[in-house]
Design an enzyme around this catalytic site. Structure first.
Site, PDB file in Angstrom:
ATOM      1  N   THR A 126       4.228   5.729   1.515  1.00 21.45           N
ATOM      2  CA  THR A 126       3.555   4.692   2.306  1.00 21.45           C
ATOM      3  C   THR A 126       3.409   5.058   3.785  1.00 21.45           C
ATOM      4  O   THR A 126       4.271   5.742   4.353  1.00 21.45           O
ATOM      5  CB  THR A 126       4.357   3.370   2.196  1.00 21.45           C
ATOM      6  OG1 THR A 126       3.926   2.466   3.216  1.00 21.45           O
ATOM      7  CG2 THR A 126       5.858   3.582   2.399  1.00 21.45           C
ATOM      8  N   TYR A 150      12.550  -0.902   4.337  1.00 19.36           N
ATOM      9  CA  TYR A 150      11.571  -0.453   3.329  1.00 19.36           C
ATOM     10  C   TYR A 150      11.054   0.944   3.682  1.00 19.36           C
ATOM     11  O   TYR A 150      11.033   1.849   2.849  1.00 19.36           O
ATOM     12  CB  TYR A 150      10.417  -1.465   3.261  1.00 19.36           C
ATOM     13  CG  TYR A 150       9.212  -0.983   2.468  1.00 19.36           C
ATOM     14  CD1 TYR A 150       9.195  -1.046   1.080  1.00 19.36           C
ATOM     15  CD2 TYR A 150       8.086  -0.473   3.127  1.00 19.36           C
ATOM     16  CE1 TYR A 150       8.089  -0.609   0.355  1.00 19.36           C
ATOM     17  CE2 TYR A 150       6.974  -0.040   2.412  1.00 19.36           C
ATOM     18  CZ  TYR A 150       6.982  -0.112   1.030  1.00 19.36           C
ATOM     19  OH  TYR A 150       5.884   0.335   0.326  1.00 19.36           O
ATOM     20  N   LYS A 154      11.665   4.410   1.601  1.00 20.01           N
ATOM     21  CA  LYS A 154      10.503   5.161   1.094  1.00 20.01           C
ATOM     22  C   LYS A 154      10.474   6.581   1.674  1.00 20.01           C
ATOM     23  O   LYS A 154       9.965   7.500   1.037  1.00 20.01           O
ATOM     24  CB  LYS A 154       9.214   4.421   1.434  1.00 20.01           C
ATOM     25  CG  LYS A 154       8.954   3.193   0.536  1.00 20.01           C
ATOM     26  CD  LYS A 154       8.337   3.620  -0.797  1.00 20.01           C
ATOM     27  CE  LYS A 154       7.923   2.425  -1.642  1.00 20.01           C
ATOM     28  NZ  LYS A 154       7.252   2.813  -2.879  1.00 20.01           N
TER      29      LYS A 154
HETATM   30  P1  NAP Z   1       3.454  -4.851  -5.853  1.00 23.18           P
HETATM   31  O1  NAP Z   1       2.232  -5.588  -6.196  1.00 23.18           O
HETATM   32  O2  NAP Z   1       4.502  -5.527  -5.030  1.00 23.18           O
HETATM   33  O3  NAP Z   1       4.140  -4.364  -7.238  1.00 23.18           O
HETATM   34  C1  NAP Z   1       5.449  -3.848  -7.269  1.00 23.18           C
HETATM   35  C2  NAP Z   1       5.831  -3.626  -8.710  1.00 23.18           C
HETATM   36  O4  NAP Z   1       7.174  -3.106  -8.753  1.00 23.18           O
HETATM   37  C3  NAP Z   1       5.833  -4.900  -9.585  1.00 23.18           C
HETATM   38  O5  NAP Z   1       5.312  -4.571 -10.838  1.00 23.18           O
HETATM   39  C4  NAP Z   1       7.321  -5.215  -9.701  1.00 23.18           C
HETATM   40  O6  NAP Z   1       7.652  -5.920 -10.881  1.00 23.18           O
HETATM   41  C5  NAP Z   1       7.901  -3.808  -9.767  1.00 23.18           C
HETATM   42  N1  NAP Z   1       9.337  -3.752  -9.500  1.00 23.18           N
HETATM   43  C6  NAP Z   1      10.000  -4.282  -8.451  1.00 23.18           C
HETATM   44  N2  NAP Z   1      11.317  -4.025  -8.563  1.00 23.18           N
HETATM   45  C7  NAP Z   1      11.496  -3.332  -9.731  1.00 23.18           C
HETATM   46  C8  NAP Z   1      12.622  -2.799 -10.401  1.00 23.18           C
HETATM   47  N3  NAP Z   1      13.861  -2.949  -9.932  1.00 23.18           N
HETATM   48  N4  NAP Z   1      12.436  -2.121 -11.575  1.00 23.18           N
HETATM   49  C9  NAP Z   1      11.191  -1.992 -12.089  1.00 23.18           C
HETATM   50  N5  NAP Z   1      10.085  -2.507 -11.494  1.00 23.18           N
HETATM   51  C10 NAP Z   1      10.245  -3.161 -10.328  1.00 23.18           C
HETATM   52  O7  NAP Z   1       3.106  -3.473  -5.127  1.00 23.18           O
HETATM   53  P2  NAP Z   1       1.691  -2.711  -5.009  1.00 23.18           P
HETATM   54  O8  NAP Z   1       0.976  -3.230  -3.835  1.00 23.18           O
HETATM   55  O9  NAP Z   1       1.066  -2.668  -6.338  1.00 23.18           O
HETATM   56  O10 NAP Z   1       2.205  -1.260  -4.592  1.00 23.18           O
HETATM   57  C11 NAP Z   1       2.552  -0.286  -5.588  1.00 23.18           C
HETATM   58  C12 NAP Z   1       3.480   0.738  -4.967  1.00 23.18           C
HETATM   59  O11 NAP Z   1       2.850   1.373  -3.866  1.00 23.18           O
HETATM   60  C13 NAP Z   1       4.781   0.178  -4.414  1.00 23.18           C
HETATM   61  O12 NAP Z   1       5.785   1.149  -4.629  1.00 23.18           O
HETATM   62  C14 NAP Z   1       4.522   0.032  -2.928  1.00 23.18           C
HETATM   63  O13 NAP Z   1       5.735   0.107  -2.215  1.00 23.18           O
HETATM   64  C15 NAP Z   1       3.630   1.221  -2.687  1.00 23.18           C
HETATM   65  N6  NAP Z   1       2.643   1.106  -1.615  1.00 23.18           N
HETATM   66  C16 NAP Z   1       1.813   0.046  -1.557  1.00 23.18           C
HETATM   67  C17 NAP Z   1       0.838  -0.011  -0.572  1.00 23.18           C
HETATM   68  C18 NAP Z   1      -0.138  -1.157  -0.494  1.00 23.18           C
HETATM   69  O14 NAP Z   1      -0.772  -1.325   0.561  1.00 23.18           O
HETATM   70  N7  NAP Z   1      -0.336  -1.912  -1.571  1.00 23.18           N
HETATM   71  C19 NAP Z   1       0.718   1.035   0.368  1.00 23.18           C
HETATM   72  C20 NAP Z   1       1.583   2.121   0.259  1.00 23.18           C
HETATM   73  C21 NAP Z   1       2.537   2.157  -0.744  1.00 23.18           C
HETATM   74  P3  NAP Z   1       7.667  -7.547 -10.946  1.00 23.18           P
HETATM   75  O15 NAP Z   1       6.284  -7.967 -11.380  1.00 23.18           O
HETATM   76  O16 NAP Z   1       8.711  -7.815 -11.959  1.00 23.18           O
HETATM   77  O17 NAP Z   1       8.014  -8.048  -9.568  1.00 23.18           O
HETATM   78  O1  F7E Z   2       1.723  -7.070   6.957  1.00 26.19           O
HETATM   79  C1  F7E Z   2       1.455  -8.785  10.183  1.00 26.19           C
HETATM   80  C2  F7E Z   2       2.752  -8.087   9.862  1.00 26.19           C
HETATM   81  O2  F7E Z   2       2.954  -7.776   4.933  1.00 26.19           O
HETATM   82  C3  F7E Z   2       0.706  -6.441   7.698  1.00 26.19           C
HETATM   83  C4  F7E Z   2       2.930  -3.289   1.829  1.00 26.19           C
HETATM   84  O3  F7E Z   2       2.041  -3.094   0.761  1.00 26.19           O
HETATM   85  O4  F7E Z   2       1.519  -2.090   3.348  1.00 26.19           O
HETATM   86  C5  F7E Z   2       2.165  -3.334   3.147  1.00 26.19           C
HETATM   87  O5  F7E Z   2       3.082  -3.582   4.188  1.00 26.19           O
HETATM   88  C6  F7E Z   2       0.852  -6.800   9.169  1.00 26.19           C
HETATM   89  C7  F7E Z   2       2.272  -6.662   9.716  1.00 26.19           C
HETATM   90  O6  F7E Z   2       1.775  -5.522   5.003  1.00 26.19           O
HETATM   91  C8  F7E Z   2       1.716 -12.185   8.974  1.00 26.19           C
HETATM   92  O7  F7E Z   2       3.703  -8.284  10.900  1.00 26.19           O
HETATM   93  C9  F7E Z   2       1.053 -11.191  10.784  1.00 26.19           C
HETATM   94  O8  F7E Z   2       2.204  -6.046  10.965  1.00 26.19           O
HETATM   95  O9  F7E Z   2       0.445  -7.558   4.826  1.00 26.19           O
HETATM   96  P1  F7E Z   2       1.725  -7.064   5.348  1.00 26.19           P
HETATM   97  P2  F7E Z   2       2.678  -4.319   5.540  1.00 26.19           P
HETATM   98  O10 F7E Z   2       3.927  -4.792   6.164  1.00 26.19           O
HETATM   99  O11 F7E Z   2       1.802  -3.440   6.367  1.00 26.19           O
HETATM  100  C10 F7E Z   2       2.387  -0.955   3.425  1.00 26.19           C
HETATM  101  C11 F7E Z   2       1.540   0.274   3.608  1.00 26.19           C
HETATM  102  C12 F7E Z   2       3.318  -0.884   2.280  1.00 26.19           C
HETATM  103  O12 F7E Z   2       3.699   0.196   1.842  1.00 26.19           O
HETATM  104  C13 F7E Z   2       3.957  -2.157   1.842  1.00 26.19           C
HETATM  105  O13 F7E Z   2       4.483  -2.048   0.516  1.00 26.19           O
HETATM  106  O14 F7E Z   2       0.510  -8.166   9.312  1.00 26.19           O
HETATM  107  N1  F7E Z   2       1.459 -10.232   9.916  1.00 26.19           N
HETATM  108  N2  F7E Z   2       1.227 -12.403  10.232  1.00 26.19           N
HETATM  109  C14 F7E Z   2       1.862 -10.806   8.783  1.00 26.19           C
HETATM  110  N3  F7E Z   2       2.305 -10.281   7.631  1.00 26.19           N
HETATM  111  C15 F7E Z   2       2.611 -11.141   6.621  1.00 26.19           C
HETATM  112  N4  F7E Z   2       3.029 -10.635   5.449  1.00 26.19           N
HETATM  113  N5  F7E Z   2       2.500 -12.502   6.776  1.00 26.19           N
HETATM  114  C16 F7E Z   2       2.053 -13.077   7.928  1.00 26.19           C
HETATM  115  O15 F7E Z   2       1.951 -14.295   8.056  1.00 26.19           O
END
Ligand code: NAP
Ligand code: F7E
Length: 344
Positions: A126, A150, A154
């Site tokens: 990430t 986090y 990671k």
């Molecule tokens: P997400 O919607 O939060 O999905 C996370 C998944 O992990 C869910 O299926 C959850 O299952 C499962 N999980 C959590 N704890 C677990 C455990 N102990 N054992 C097995 N499964 C578990 O995340 P996403 O947005 O699809 O992201 C996918 C991956 O990419 C994550 O690793 C995230 O950190 C990484 N990532 C995301 C982004 C982004 O912007 N989306 C960017 C960079 C990296 P449940 O349904 O049971 O909760």
């Molecule tokens: O926050 C600001 C907050 O929670 C984005 C995950 O998928 O991307 C995600 O992490 C920004 C932050 O995503 C609110 O402070 C303002 O600066 O949507 P977010 P994240 O923290 O960037 C990365 C790449 C991952 O890997 C992670 O798994 O938005 N912010 N106001 C807020 N954020 C939230 N959640 N809620 C608010 O009300």
């Protein structure tokens, strides 16, 4: 021969998009789900793939479980998407987050090593690892400076992935993905919170969306594009690490402004001392208010990715621009709110 993939975190946003992508490529898809009182298959259902994937029970906390599942399913490729992925929660649950997002990855890598080095492995790394970024844009050589438990967890699993590749010859890739969003994004993340909030405001079900840091900037792309990049990395002869990003960054404030436009509202901002509000320029009604409880103990203020290595070596390019992404998310939430169907 039909290729087999095991996706951990299949019930999450990326799991749903990757399942659809791999099924279209002809893969047999196994989805690892952790045991909970009610397994959330809503995204797989909405994607129309629930009946086409085979769910297996697996928790990243339990190595014996991981071993048995990998031995039984014999995948060619493992996509490790499972994680405690909400940055804000990681400050409250740092040990759990470290165990699942950090050590959990080593549990899988050790299993692969014990099996003689196959299957291939993809780790969901990430942009949060860049945290207080040392340069902008960030590329594969930018030093890491994570700002959350986090991001730290990671970063550990990113280096373990690199280390198992270098030590044991495992085909292990680390995809350093910048924020990617979609209508299947979890409600706790800011983009979906805003898209659903706007749909509710439009339908008279809500007045105000409470947000934290409006000035944080993110490089937001579309999840559907990003799962293709995961697959492309796994098809390379030599495994490597790649940045996946759009090359554009926008503030949370701008995301809110764009989302409001989709429901026909132009937002103006009013700053009064420490408080701030966004209001409709025609009615004066407050649409956005600032609530400091959403602030993080240490913030990642600015992220902007340089995906030129992926463009050059994988031939990957994003198809969806920022404006289309915002519109897609708000329009889907408008449909859901009208039908009374809001979940995840
Ligand atoms: P997400 O919607 O939060 O999905 C996370 C998944 O992990 C869910 O299926 C959850 O299952 C499962 N999980 C959590 N704890 C677990 C455990 N102990 N054992 C097995 N499964 C578990 O995340 P996403 O947005 O699809 O992201 C996918 C991956 O990419 C994550 O690793 C995230 O950190 C990484 N990532 C995301 C982004 C982004 O912007 N989306 C960017 C960079 C990296 P449940 O349904 O049971 O909760
Ligand atoms: O926050 C600001 C907050 O929670 C984005 C995950 O998928 O991307 C995600 O992490 C920004 C932050 O995503 C609110 O402070 C303002 O600066 O949507 P977010 P994240 O923290 O960037 C990365 C790449 C991952 O890997 C992670 O798994 O938005 N912010 N106001 C807020 N954020 C939230 N959640 N809620 C608010 O009300």
């Amino acid at each position: 021969m039909t290729k087999k993939a095991l996706i951990t975190g299949i019930t999450g946003q990326d799991g749903a998009y990757l399942s659809e992508f791999l099924l279209k490529k002809g893969y047999k898809v196994y989805g690892a789900v952790r045991r909970t009182s009610s397994i959330n298959t809503a995204r797989l259902s909405e994607m129309g793939v629930l009946d086409d994937v085979e769910l297996v029970s697996m928790d990243l906390a339990e190595i014996t479980n991981i071993q048995r599942v990998i031995e039984k399913t014999e995948p060619d490729e493992i996509y490790n998407l499972a994680a405690q992925s909400f940055v804000h929660t990681s400050y409250e649950q740092p040990i759990y987050t470290s165990d699942i997002d950090g050590i959990g990855v080593t549990r899988i890598l050790e299993t692969i090593r014990n099996l003689g080095g196959t299957p291939k492995f993809y780790q969901a790394s990430t942009s949060e690892m860049f945290g207080k970024a040392k340069e902008s844009p960030q590329n594969e050589d930018t030093p890491f400076y994570p700002r959350s438990p986090y991001g730290v967890a990671k970063l550990y699993s990113h280096w373990m992935t690199v280390n198992y590749r270098e030590s044991w010859g495992i085909h292990a890739c680390s995809g350093i993905l910048f924020n990617h969003e979609s209508p299947l994004r979890g409600l706790e993340f800011v983009t979906r919170k805003i898209s659903l909030g706007m749909a509710e405001i439009k339908n008279g079900k809500k007045d105000v969306i409470n947000l934290g840091n409006l000035n944080a900037e993110r490089d937001w792309g579309f999840a559907g594009d990003y799962v293709e990049a995961m697959w492309l990395m796994m098809q390379q002869e030599k495994s490597d690490d790649y940045i996946i990003a759009t090359g554009q960054t926008h503030s949370v404030r701008f995301f809110a402004e764009q989302a409001a436009k989709v429901i026909g509202i132009d937002i103006e901002w009013d700053i009064d001392g420490l408080s701030e509000r966004g209001f409709c320029n025609k009615t004066g009604k407050t649409i956005i208010s600032v609530d400091s409880s959403f602030n993080r103990p240490a913030e990642t203020e600015h992220l902007l990715g340089d995906a030129s290595k992926a463009q050059k070596e994988l031939g990957w390019n994003p198809s969806c621009d920022f404006e289309s992404l915002v519109t897609m998310m708000v329009e889907r939430d408008l449909e859901r709110v009208k039908k009374g169907l809001v979940w995840f």
